[in-house]
Write an enzyme that holds these catalytic residues in place. Sequence first.
Site, PDB file in Angstrom:
ATOM      1  N   ASN A  32       0.829  -1.221   0.000  1.00  0.00           N
ATOM      2  CA  ASN A  32       0.000   0.000   0.000  1.00  0.00           C
ATOM      3  C   ASN A  32       0.860   1.266   0.000  1.00  0.00           C
ATOM      4  O   ASN A  32       0.329   2.374   0.117  1.00  0.00           O
ATOM      5  CB  ASN A  32      -0.980   0.015   1.189  1.00  0.00           C
ATOM      6  CG  ASN A  32      -0.278   0.194   2.514  1.00  0.00           C
ATOM      7  OD1 ASN A  32       0.950   0.246   2.567  1.00  0.00           O
ATOM      8  ND2 ASN A  32      -1.037   0.275   3.593  1.00  0.00           N
ATOM      9  N   ASP A  50      -3.898  -2.760   0.087  1.00  0.00           N
ATOM     10  CA  ASP A  50      -3.824  -2.612   1.540  1.00  0.00           C
ATOM     11  C   ASP A  50      -4.351  -3.913   2.133  1.00  0.00           C
ATOM     12  O   ASP A  50      -5.440  -4.365   1.747  1.00  0.00           O
ATOM     13  CB  ASP A  50      -4.702  -1.422   1.960  1.00  0.00           C
ATOM     14  CG  ASP A  50      -4.497  -1.053   3.419  1.00  0.00           C
ATOM     15  OD1 ASP A  50      -4.461  -1.983   4.255  1.00  0.00           O
ATOM     16  OD2 ASP A  50      -4.378   0.145   3.708  1.00  0.00           O
ATOM     17  N   ILE A  51      -3.587  -4.499   3.050  1.00  0.00           N
ATOM     18  CA  ILE A  51      -4.022  -5.808   3.583  1.00  0.00           C
ATOM     19  C   ILE A  51      -5.297  -5.721   4.425  1.00  0.00           C
ATOM     20  O   ILE A  51      -5.880  -6.734   4.784  1.00  0.00           O
ATOM     21  CB  ILE A  51      -2.897  -6.547   4.361  1.00  0.00           C
ATOM     22  CG1 ILE A  51      -2.322  -5.668   5.473  1.00  0.00           C
ATOM     23  CG2 ILE A  51      -1.835  -7.041   3.407  1.00  0.00           C
ATOM     24  CD1 ILE A  51      -1.312  -6.412   6.364  1.00  0.00           C
ATOM     25  N   ALA A  74       4.683  -4.687   7.509  1.00  0.00           N
ATOM     26  CA  ALA A  74       4.382  -4.398   8.917  1.00  0.00           C
ATOM     27  C   ALA A  74       5.053  -3.101   9.316  1.00  0.00           C
ATOM     28  O   ALA A  74       6.073  -2.717   8.735  1.00  0.00           O
ATOM     29  CB  ALA A  74       4.903  -5.518   9.813  1.00  0.00           C
ATOM     30  N   SER A  76       7.392  -1.473  12.019  1.00  0.00           N
ATOM     31  CA  SER A  76       8.421  -2.221  12.751  1.00  0.00           C
ATOM     32  C   SER A  76       9.295  -1.358  13.652  1.00  0.00           C
ATOM     33  O   SER A  76      10.421  -1.728  13.949  1.00  0.00           O
ATOM     34  CB  SER A  76       9.304  -2.971  11.745  1.00  0.00           C
ATOM     35  OG  SER A  76       9.946  -2.033  10.908  1.00  0.00           O
ATOM     36  N   TYR A 140       5.109  -3.549  19.490  1.00  0.00           N
ATOM     37  CA  TYR A 140       5.567  -4.129  18.228  1.00  0.00           C
ATOM     38  C   TYR A 140       5.781  -5.641  18.392  1.00  0.00           C
ATOM     39  O   TYR A 140       5.240  -6.450  17.628  1.00  0.00           O
ATOM     40  CB  TYR A 140       6.865  -3.439  17.779  1.00  0.00           C
ATOM     41  CG  TYR A 140       7.531  -4.154  16.635  1.00  0.00           C
ATOM     42  CD1 TYR A 140       6.857  -4.355  15.434  1.00  0.00           C
ATOM     43  CD2 TYR A 140       8.830  -4.650  16.753  1.00  0.00           C
ATOM     44  CE1 TYR A 140       7.463  -5.038  14.386  1.00  0.00           C
ATOM     45  CE2 TYR A 140       9.430  -5.324  15.712  1.00  0.00           C
ATOM     46  CZ  TYR A 140       8.739  -5.519  14.528  1.00  0.00           C
ATOM     47  OH  TYR A 140       9.340  -6.196  13.505  1.00  0.00           O
ATOM     48  N   LYS A 144       3.430  -8.968  16.835  1.00  0.00           N
ATOM     49  CA  LYS A 144       3.977 -10.071  16.033  1.00  0.00           C
ATOM     50  C   LYS A 144       3.763 -11.419  16.736  1.00  0.00           C
ATOM     51  O   LYS A 144       3.501 -12.429  16.084  1.00  0.00           O
ATOM     52  CB  LYS A 144       5.473  -9.850  15.799  1.00  0.00           C
ATOM     53  CG  LYS A 144       5.787  -8.674  14.898  1.00  0.00           C
ATOM     54  CD  LYS A 144       5.735  -9.090  13.431  1.00  0.00           C
ATOM     55  CE  LYS A 144       6.136  -7.966  12.515  1.00  0.00           C
ATOM     56  NZ  LYS A 144       6.287  -8.380  11.118  1.00  0.00           N
ATOM     57  N   TYR A 207      21.382   6.013  22.534  1.00  0.00           N
ATOM     58  CA  TYR A 207      20.221   5.998  23.420  1.00  0.00           C
ATOM     59  C   TYR A 207      20.482   5.115  24.646  1.00  0.00           C
ATOM     60  O   TYR A 207      20.173   3.933  24.639  1.00  0.00           O
ATOM     61  CB  TYR A 207      18.991   5.489  22.679  1.00  0.00           C
ATOM     62  CG  TYR A 207      18.530   6.369  21.541  1.00  0.00           C
ATOM     63  CD1 TYR A 207      18.628   7.760  21.618  1.00  0.00           C
ATOM     64  CD2 TYR A 207      17.982   5.818  20.392  1.00  0.00           C
ATOM     65  CE1 TYR A 207      18.210   8.567  20.575  1.00  0.00           C
ATOM     66  CE2 TYR A 207      17.558   6.622  19.349  1.00  0.00           C
ATOM     67  CZ  TYR A 207      17.676   7.997  19.458  1.00  0.00           C
ATOM     68  OH  TYR A 207      17.256   8.786  18.417  1.00  0.00           O
ATOM     69  N   ARG A 282      15.912   5.012  24.966  1.00  0.00           N
ATOM     70  CA  ARG A 282      14.691   5.043  24.148  1.00  0.00           C
ATOM     71  C   ARG A 282      13.734   3.998  24.726  1.00  0.00           C
ATOM     72  O   ARG A 282      14.165   2.868  24.996  1.00  0.00           O
ATOM     73  CB  ARG A 282      15.066   4.697  22.711  1.00  0.00           C
ATOM     74  CG  ARG A 282      13.955   4.795  21.724  1.00  0.00           C
ATOM     75  CD  ARG A 282      14.455   4.548  20.306  1.00  0.00           C
ATOM     76  NE  ARG A 282      14.821   3.160  20.078  1.00  0.00           N
ATOM     77  CZ  ARG A 282      15.222   2.675  18.897  1.00  0.00           C
ATOM     78  NH1 ARG A 282      15.333   3.479  17.861  1.00  0.00           N
ATOM     79  NH2 ARG A 282      15.533   1.414  18.771  1.00  0.00           N
TER      80      ARG A 282
HETATM   81  N1  UFG Z   1      20.090   3.453  18.639  1.00  0.00           N
HETATM   82  C1  UFG Z   1      20.844   4.512  19.105  1.00  0.00           C
HETATM   83  N2  UFG Z   1      20.792   5.674  18.402  1.00  0.00           N
HETATM   84  C2  UFG Z   1      20.043   5.843  17.295  1.00  0.00           C
HETATM   85  C3  UFG Z   1      19.270   4.743  16.820  1.00  0.00           C
HETATM   86  C4  UFG Z   1      19.322   3.562  17.531  1.00  0.00           C
HETATM   87  O1  UFG Z   1      21.526   4.423  20.116  1.00  0.00           O
HETATM   88  O2  UFG Z   1      20.047   6.940  16.725  1.00  0.00           O
HETATM   89  C5  UFG Z   1      20.164   2.180  19.384  1.00  0.00           C
HETATM   90  C6  UFG Z   1      18.798   1.696  19.839  1.00  0.00           C
HETATM   91  O3  UFG Z   1      18.444   2.262  21.049  1.00  0.00           O
HETATM   92  C7  UFG Z   1      19.049   0.188  19.903  1.00  0.00           C
HETATM   93  C8  UFG Z   1      20.082  -0.062  18.790  1.00  0.00           C
HETATM   94  O4  UFG Z   1      20.658   1.204  18.505  1.00  0.00           O
HETATM   95  O5  UFG Z   1      19.623  -0.129  21.115  1.00  0.00           O
HETATM   96  C9  UFG Z   1      19.463  -0.602  17.526  1.00  0.00           C
HETATM   97  O6  UFG Z   1      18.354   0.207  17.201  1.00  0.00           O
HETATM   98  P1  UFG Z   1      17.563   0.115  15.835  1.00  0.00           P
HETATM   99  O7  UFG Z   1      16.496   1.147  15.876  1.00  0.00           O
HETATM  100  O8  UFG Z   1      18.510   0.146  14.685  1.00  0.00           O
HETATM  101  O9  UFG Z   1      16.967  -1.356  15.854  1.00  0.00           O
HETATM  102  P2  UFG Z   1      16.071  -2.069  16.994  1.00  0.00           P
HETATM  103  O10 UFG Z   1      16.967  -3.021  17.714  1.00  0.00           O
HETATM  104  O11 UFG Z   1      15.312  -1.119  17.795  1.00  0.00           O
HETATM  105  O12 UFG Z   1      14.990  -2.802  16.122  1.00  0.00           O
HETATM  106  C10 UFG Z   1      15.283  -3.582  15.001  1.00  0.00           C
HETATM  107  C11 UFG Z   1      14.049  -3.572  14.101  1.00  0.00           C
HETATM  108  C12 UFG Z   1      12.909  -4.199  14.819  1.00  0.00           C
HETATM  109  C13 UFG Z   1      13.290  -5.553  15.352  1.00  0.00           C
HETATM  110  C14 UFG Z   1      14.544  -5.486  16.165  1.00  0.00           C
HETATM  111  C15 UFG Z   1      14.948  -6.862  16.583  1.00  0.00           C
HETATM  112  O13 UFG Z   1      13.708  -2.234  13.758  1.00  0.00           O
HETATM  113  O14 UFG Z   1      11.860  -4.321  13.904  1.00  0.00           O
HETATM  114  O15 UFG Z   1      15.562  -4.889  15.408  1.00  0.00           O
HETATM  115  O16 UFG Z   1      16.213  -6.879  17.122  1.00  0.00           O
HETATM  116  F1  UFG Z   1      12.323  -6.023  16.148  1.00  0.00           F
END
Ligand code: UFG
Length: 317
Positions: A32, A50-51, A74, A76, A140, A144, A207, A282
């Site tokens: 979509n 669109d699902i 999805a 994510s 999230y 899932k 973060y 975060r």
């Molecule tokens: N992070 C930072 N600074 C940033 C962005 C991210 O420190 O600017 C940190 C986050 O806090 C986290 C790590 O980097 O600790 C990875 O963050 P991402 O946002 O790259 O990825 P996530 O681990 O949050 O999530 C990803 C996918 C999800 C999935 C997950 C599974 O987006 O869909 O991996 O491990 F569920």
Amino acid sequence: MTLFIVGGAGYIGSHMVKLAHLAGHKVITLDNLSTGHRDAVLYGAFEYCDIQDANRLNELFKKYTPDAVMHFSAYSLVGESMSDPYKYYNNNTVGTLNLLKAMIDNDCKNFIFSSTAAVFGNPEYIPIDEKHPKNPINPYGKSKLMIEQMLEDFDSAYGLKYVVFRYFNAAGHDESGELTERHDPETHLLPLIMQTVRGEREAISIYGNDYDTKDGTCVRDYIHVNDLSRVHLQGVEYLMSGDVDSKVYNLGNGEGFSVKEIIEKVKEITGKDFKVIEDERRAGDPDTLIASSQRAKDELGFKPEVDRVEDIIKTLV
Ligand code: UFG
């Protein structure tokens, strides 16, 4: 095979479309375009869908009679799911339920589902294998996990067969440079670091520096997007091989890198220094996520080709 790739205009989906097409399958992308990009679908047919739209799904199932459905469509983002859970349960859970209904109604019973390490929550042990308890700490992951649970019931009741892949952190690009990762806004660590390297951002924020990890920053297991795509093809071949059981696999490289380590590696590989800010945590982030993919290796022959994090980063440079 005729494959529906739902979410084929997104980051992982567009890589999947390319690999499935090059492997000789007839590929139809359903998307979509809410987060995907039409120009990322370089191979096969594209159908706007669109699902949530049952009529449109039925029309497309009748038009193409696919052998299997791969579902990448999805939302994510962990952080966004904490502030807007409705969006996650509505699209990810309700939308997928709708897609599954269309599959059953149209007698398509082979399903490949993109799940996530986020179903586990904070790990009780490392590496996380498929038997690890599932206690998601964000909407999230919950959205899932609900689908994983629905799938078990759909298998028992309707004979729907599935392979669930739980991705750890998908990263990297296709080496050709044809495909990229484009999110708006971008929130993922590696694309944000690369924007900082290119001078498109002033600094990268870390973060949280008080997690229970080696250097206080979150630890993740990064897996190259094409390695993910390749194992999906092995999964669909498994499903199509006959009278088989449904399966669940964790997919990662089995090694964890902290946010600080990733930043240092990018500095080394690019030879560029950039500003790093130590920021607040975060919401919704587990401290450590590292996969055991032994089951996928043993049963499907999963064999990552870009398995060093340095090589994953190099595909982004
Ligand atoms: N992070 C930072 N600074 C940033 C962005 C991210 O420190 O600017 C940190 C986050 O806090 C986290 C790590 O980097 O600790 C990875 O963050 P991402 O946002 O790259 O990825 P996530 O681990 O949050 O999530 C990803 C996918 C999800 C999935 C997950 C599974 O987006 O869909 O991996 O491990 F569920």
